[in-house]
Enzyme design. Structure first.
Site, PDB file in Angstrom:
ATOM      1  N   ASN A 219      -8.996   1.747  -3.771  1.00 33.51           N
ATOM      2  CA  ASN A 219      -7.935   1.897  -2.774  1.00 33.51           C
ATOM      3  C   ASN A 219      -8.599   1.812  -1.401  1.00 33.51           C
ATOM      4  O   ASN A 219      -9.217   2.769  -0.952  1.00 33.51           O
ATOM      5  CB  ASN A 219      -7.238   3.252  -2.958  1.00 33.51           C
ATOM      6  CG  ASN A 219      -6.216   3.522  -1.870  1.00 33.51           C
ATOM      7  OD1 ASN A 219      -5.842   2.610  -1.126  1.00 33.51           O
ATOM      8  ND2 ASN A 219      -5.763   4.754  -1.778  1.00 33.51           N
ATOM      9  N   TRP A 220      -8.446   0.654  -0.769  1.00 32.58           N
ATOM     10  CA  TRP A 220      -9.134   0.444   0.521  1.00 32.58           C
ATOM     11  C   TRP A 220      -8.410   1.109   1.681  1.00 32.58           C
ATOM     12  O   TRP A 220      -8.929   1.158   2.780  1.00 32.58           O
ATOM     13  CB  TRP A 220      -9.293  -1.069   0.777  1.00 32.58           C
ATOM     14  CG  TRP A 220     -10.505  -1.629   0.113  1.00 32.58           C
ATOM     15  CD1 TRP A 220     -11.144  -1.123  -0.979  1.00 32.58           C
ATOM     16  CD2 TRP A 220     -11.228  -2.804   0.500  1.00 32.58           C
ATOM     17  NE1 TRP A 220     -12.227  -1.915  -1.299  1.00 32.58           N
ATOM     18  CE2 TRP A 220     -12.294  -2.950  -0.412  1.00 32.58           C
ATOM     19  CE3 TRP A 220     -11.076  -3.751   1.501  1.00 32.58           C
ATOM     20  CZ2 TRP A 220     -13.209  -3.995  -0.341  1.00 32.58           C
ATOM     21  CZ3 TRP A 220     -11.983  -4.800   1.576  1.00 32.58           C
ATOM     22  CH2 TRP A 220     -13.045  -4.919   0.677  1.00 32.58           C
ATOM     23  N   LYS A 221      -7.187   1.579   1.461  1.00 30.31           N
ATOM     24  CA  LYS A 221      -6.398   2.171   2.556  1.00 30.31           C
ATOM     25  C   LYS A 221      -6.381   1.180   3.726  1.00 30.31           C
ATOM     26  O   LYS A 221      -6.398  -0.020   3.497  1.00 30.31           O
ATOM     27  CB  LYS A 221      -6.970   3.541   2.932  1.00 30.31           C
ATOM     28  CG  LYS A 221      -7.220   4.397   1.675  1.00 30.31           C
ATOM     29  CD  LYS A 221      -7.535   5.819   1.953  1.00 30.31           C
ATOM     30  CE  LYS A 221      -7.762   6.549   0.638  1.00 30.31           C
ATOM     31  NZ  LYS A 221      -7.948   7.969   0.779  1.00 30.31           N
TER      32      LYS A 221
ATOM     33  N   HIS B 136       1.092   7.656  -3.061  1.00 28.00           N
ATOM     34  CA  HIS B 136      -0.201   8.205  -2.636  1.00 28.00           C
ATOM     35  C   HIS B 136       0.034   9.402  -1.706  1.00 28.00           C
ATOM     36  O   HIS B 136       0.978   9.406  -0.920  1.00 28.00           O
ATOM     37  CB  HIS B 136      -1.026   7.127  -1.925  1.00 28.00           C
ATOM     38  CG  HIS B 136      -2.431   7.556  -1.696  1.00 28.00           C
ATOM     39  ND1 HIS B 136      -2.794   8.360  -0.631  1.00 28.00           N
ATOM     40  CD2 HIS B 136      -3.567   7.351  -2.414  1.00 28.00           C
ATOM     41  CE1 HIS B 136      -4.085   8.618  -0.705  1.00 28.00           C
ATOM     42  NE2 HIS B 136      -4.585   8.015  -1.774  1.00 28.00           N
TER      43      HIS B 136
ATOM     44  N   GLU C 134      -1.278  10.286   0.968  1.00 27.35           N
ATOM     45  CA  GLU C 134      -1.210   9.977   2.408  1.00 27.35           C
ATOM     46  C   GLU C 134       0.181   9.459   2.781  1.00 27.35           C
ATOM     47  O   GLU C 134       0.662   9.718   3.883  1.00 27.35           O
ATOM     48  CB  GLU C 134      -2.315   8.970   2.773  1.00 27.35           C
ATOM     49  CG  GLU C 134      -3.669   9.658   2.814  1.00 27.35           C
ATOM     50  CD  GLU C 134      -4.849   8.783   2.432  1.00 27.35           C
ATOM     51  OE1 GLU C 134      -4.729   7.547   2.483  1.00 27.35           O
ATOM     52  OE2 GLU C 134      -5.896   9.351   2.070  1.00 27.35           O
TER      53      GLU C 134
ATOM     54  N   GLU D 220      -4.710  12.717  -8.317  1.00 22.73           N
ATOM     55  CA  GLU D 220      -5.563  12.847  -7.144  1.00 22.73           C
ATOM     56  C   GLU D 220      -5.256  14.162  -6.425  1.00 22.73           C
ATOM     57  O   GLU D 220      -4.322  14.221  -5.610  1.00 22.73           O
ATOM     58  CB  GLU D 220      -5.318  11.690  -6.167  1.00 22.73           C
ATOM     59  CG  GLU D 220      -5.603  10.323  -6.743  1.00 22.73           C
ATOM     60  CD  GLU D 220      -5.858   9.309  -5.631  1.00 22.73           C
ATOM     61  OE1 GLU D 220      -6.935   8.705  -5.643  1.00 22.73           O
ATOM     62  OE2 GLU D 220      -5.002   9.140  -4.756  1.00 22.73           O
TER      63      GLU D 220
ATOM     64  N   GLY E  54     -11.504   5.715  -3.320  1.00 19.17           N
ATOM     65  CA  GLY E  54     -11.197   5.412  -1.928  1.00 19.17           C
ATOM     66  C   GLY E  54     -12.460   5.037  -1.177  1.00 19.17           C
ATOM     67  O   GLY E  54     -12.952   3.906  -1.273  1.00 19.17           O
ATOM     68  N   GLY E  55     -13.019   5.996  -0.452  1.00 18.70           N
ATOM     69  CA  GLY E  55     -14.162   5.747   0.428  1.00 18.70           C
ATOM     70  C   GLY E  55     -15.283   4.938  -0.209  1.00 18.70           C
ATOM     71  O   GLY E  55     -15.771   3.958   0.380  1.00 18.70           O
TER      72      GLY E  55
HETATM   73  P1  PGA Z   1     -11.533   9.091  -1.857  1.00 19.25           P
HETATM   74  O1  PGA Z   1     -10.004   8.623  -1.842  1.00 19.25           O
HETATM   75  O2  PGA Z   1     -12.224   8.428  -3.014  1.00 19.25           O
HETATM   76  O3  PGA Z   1     -12.068   8.615  -0.521  1.00 19.25           O
HETATM   77  O4  PGA Z   1     -11.550  10.571  -1.974  1.00 19.25           O
HETATM   78  C1  PGA Z   1      -9.285   8.451  -3.043  1.00 19.25           C
HETATM   79  C2  PGA Z   1      -7.873   8.036  -2.758  1.00 19.25           C
HETATM   80  O5  PGA Z   1      -7.288   8.506  -1.771  1.00 19.25           O
HETATM   81  O6  PGA Z   1      -7.298   7.209  -3.494  1.00 19.25           O
END
Ligand code: PGA
Length: 243
Positions: free
Chosen positions: A6-8, A94, A96, A164, A229-230
């Site tokens: 997930n590159w956001k 998600h 966010e 998550e 993510g990160g």
């Molecule tokens: P993270 O994010 O690996 O940076 O904790 C995961 C996500 O939000 O899907």
């Protein structure tokens, strides 16, 4: 195992090209044929990424879609458009989006219907906040978030769940391994009990997944993959996570 990135709102064409060549050369030849790699990118890159991934096992996904089918909604992107450019997957729910865009079950219901109509496969995210984790209401919250999928309209929806915990996202914190396994089991049995679905639902773990902790997480019996993510923005780290 499913490895979803997930590159956001990160990345650019250069990073996508770098990531794809690393995965093609250094990951695909070495992982089992049943493993799946899904890159969920900012929508603007989807069409190009789909073309670059042609004839490879790498799949491409979006991170959200509009709750409207089409029309005068400036700046929005529909589920049908995501599918039209060849993208197969869509992240919905998600944390966010829930936090910054106030996404709730009625809105997600609309998005799920549109995703289903567009033939997209959904990665549906659920997770409790730290406060909910501490006060012991995590399971209640998870069932409440999952309940939108219990609607009979989604009996044929092609979806997987990503568990998550909000407090684990981007923080370096990860729940106890045993807790991850128990919560995944709980999610699977909740869906099994509340719907007519016969097949096992796959559940990914997401939240601070790293090359250092992924082996232990992957070894858990109820973990079917990871949503990263990160660490998925660093080709070297993502490669290590997949191998
Ligand atoms: P993270 O994010 O690996 O940076 O904790 C995961 C996500 O939000 O899907």
């Amino acid at each position: 195992m499913i490895y979803a990135a997930n590159w956001k709102m990160n990345g650019n064409t250069r990073l996508i090209n770098h990531m794809l060549s690393e995965i093609k050369l250094e990951v695909i030849p070495y992982i089992s044929k049943s493993s799946e790699i899904i890159l969920c990118l900012p929508s603007i890159f989807l069409g190009g990424a789909v073309i670059s991934c042609k004839n490879t096992p790498i799949q491409v996904g979006a991170q959200d879609c509009s709750s409207h089918k089409d029309g005068a909604y400036t700046g929005e992107i529909s589920a049908a458009m995501i599918s039209d450019v060849g993208s197969e997957w869509l992240i919905l729910g998600h944390s966010e989006r829930r936090q910054y865009h106030k996404e709730n079950n009625p809105l997600l219901y609309e998005k799920l219907l549109l995703a289903q109509a567009a033939g997209l496969k959904v990665i549906f995210c659920v997770g409790e906040t730290y406060e909910q984790y501490l006060n012991g209401t995590a399971k209640e919250i998870l069932v409440e978030q999952l309940s939108v999928l219990f609607d009979p309209s989604f009996i044929n929806l092609n979806f997987i769940i990503a568990y998550e915990p909000v407090w684990a996202i981007g923080t370096g914190l990860v729940p106890e391994l045993e807790d991850i396994n128990l919560i995944h089991q709980f999610i699977k049995s909740s869906i099994f009990e509340k719907t007519e679905r016969k097949s096992n639902v796959l559940v990914l773990y997401g939240g601070s997944v790293s090359p250092e902790n992924v082996k232990q997480i992957k070894s858990l019996s109820n973990v079917d993959g990871v949503l990263v993510g990160g660490a998925s923005l660093d080709p070297e780290k993502f490669k290590q996570i997949c191998l």
